[in-house]
Design a protein around this motif. Structure first.
Motif, PDB file in Angstrom:
ATOM      1  N   GLY A  88       0.963  -1.254   0.028  1.00  0.00           N
ATOM      2  CA  GLY A  88      -0.030  -0.107   0.013  1.00  0.00           C
ATOM      3  C   GLY A  88       0.719   1.214   0.012  1.00  0.00           C
ATOM      4  N   LEU A  89       1.795   1.179   0.804  1.00  0.00           N
ATOM      5  CA  LEU A  89       2.897   2.441   0.657  1.00  0.00           C
ATOM      6  C   LEU A  89       3.394   2.717  -0.551  1.00  0.00           C
ATOM      7  CD1 LEU A  89       4.284   4.620   2.656  1.00  0.00           C
ATOM      8  CD2 LEU A  89       6.006   2.786   2.884  1.00  0.00           C
ATOM      9  N   LEU A  90       4.039   1.456  -1.163  1.00  0.00           N
ATOM     10  CA  LEU A  90       4.539   1.637  -2.579  1.00  0.00           C
ATOM     11  C   LEU A  90       3.451   1.914  -3.590  1.00  0.00           C
ATOM     12  CD1 LEU A  90       6.813  -1.745  -2.543  1.00  0.00           C
ATOM     13  CD2 LEU A  90       7.585   0.835  -2.571  1.00  0.00           C
ATOM     14  N   VAL A  91       2.150   1.773  -3.290  1.00  0.00           N
ATOM     15  CA  VAL A  91       1.149   2.157  -4.576  1.00  0.00           C
ATOM     16  C   VAL A  91       0.993   3.788  -4.211  1.00  0.00           C
ATOM     17  CG1 VAL A  91      -1.180   2.168  -5.091  1.00  0.00           C
ATOM     18  CG2 VAL A  91       0.176   0.057  -4.752  1.00  0.00           C
ATOM     19  N   GLY A  92       0.732   4.063  -2.790  1.00  0.00           N
ATOM     20  CA  GLY A  92       0.929   5.518  -2.656  1.00  0.00           C
ATOM     21  C   GLY A  92       2.020   6.382  -3.220  1.00  0.00           C
ATOM     22  N   LYS A  96       1.741   9.088  -6.475  1.00  0.00           N
ATOM     23  CA  LYS A  96       2.389  10.605  -6.155  1.00  0.00           C
ATOM     24  C   LYS A  96       3.324  10.817  -7.161  1.00  0.00           C
ATOM     25  CE  LYS A  96       2.571  14.457  -3.654  1.00  0.00           C
ATOM     26  NZ  LYS A  96       1.484  15.081  -3.771  1.00  0.00           N
ATOM     27  N   ILE A  97       4.419   9.759  -7.506  1.00  0.00           N
ATOM     28  CA  ILE A  97       5.241  10.068  -8.325  1.00  0.00           C
ATOM     29  C   ILE A  97       4.775  10.246  -9.947  1.00  0.00           C
ATOM     30  CG2 ILE A  97       7.281   8.970  -9.520  1.00  0.00           C
ATOM     31  CD1 ILE A  97       8.168   7.833  -7.009  1.00  0.00           C
ATOM     32  N   GLY A  98       3.765   9.254 -10.047  1.00  0.00           N
ATOM     33  CA  GLY A  98       3.129   9.235 -11.527  1.00  0.00           C
ATOM     34  C   GLY A  98       2.090  10.389 -11.469  1.00  0.00           C
ATOM     35  N   ASN A  99       1.826  11.293 -10.545  1.00  0.00           N
ATOM     36  CA  ASN A  99       0.952  12.334 -10.637  1.00  0.00           C
ATOM     37  C   ASN A  99      -0.669  11.691 -10.852  1.00  0.00           C
ATOM     38  OD1 ASN A  99       0.215  14.716 -10.150  1.00  0.00           O
ATOM     39  ND2 ASN A  99       0.650  15.392 -12.287  1.00  0.00           N
TER      40      ASN A  99
END
Length: 139
Positions: A88-92, A96-99
């Motif tokens: 979940g943290l990596l998806v978040g 954020k990075i992928g806008n």
């Protein structure tokens, strides 16, 4: 064995497209889930109610669908809440990075012919295909 049309997926996709279009037409807002939820974490005056209602509608629609006879997907057991939390943290971080997330880019951005969203969706799909391949053939 013939090809069967996945009616639930077809109607679900149509409802997603309709709801995203209506939100964009009547409010000028994009129905990207990560953007909607992050707007609840950093609330802006006048932007909270519609976001809360959107999230409630997302959750309650699945419950309503089950009540009127649609079959819900099988819930898989969670083997490690630690790894679910890390995922979940990596998806978040990725959103954020992928806008944006798959719903924002794949449904809304591609519908508006956004170049960034088309590239992002191609990357999402390529990674998903690679993940399934690795999982099915190498692990």
């Amino acid at each position: 064995m013939g090809f069967e049309i996945p009616w639930d997926a077809l109607f679900g996709g149509m409802l997603l497209g309709l709801s995203a279009s209506l939100l964009l037409m009547f409010s000028g807002r994009v129905a990207g889930i990560s953007g909607i939820v992050s707007g609840l974490l950093k609330p802006v005056r006048g932007e909270v109610l519609w976001r809360v209602l959107f999230v409630i509608g997302m959750i309650s629609s699945g419950l309503l669908a089950a009540q009127i006879g649609f079959e819900l997907p099988e819930v898989l057991p969670v083997s490690s809440f630690f790894w679910v939390g890390i995922a979940g943290l990596l998806v978040g971080i990725g959103t954020k990075i992928g806008n944006g997330c798959t719903s924002g880019h794949g449904i809304c951005g591609m519908g508006r012919l956004s170049g960034r969203s088309i590239v992002a969706t191609c990357v999402f799909m390529a990674v998903a295909i690679a993940t399934v391949f690795v999982r099915m053939h190498l692990l």
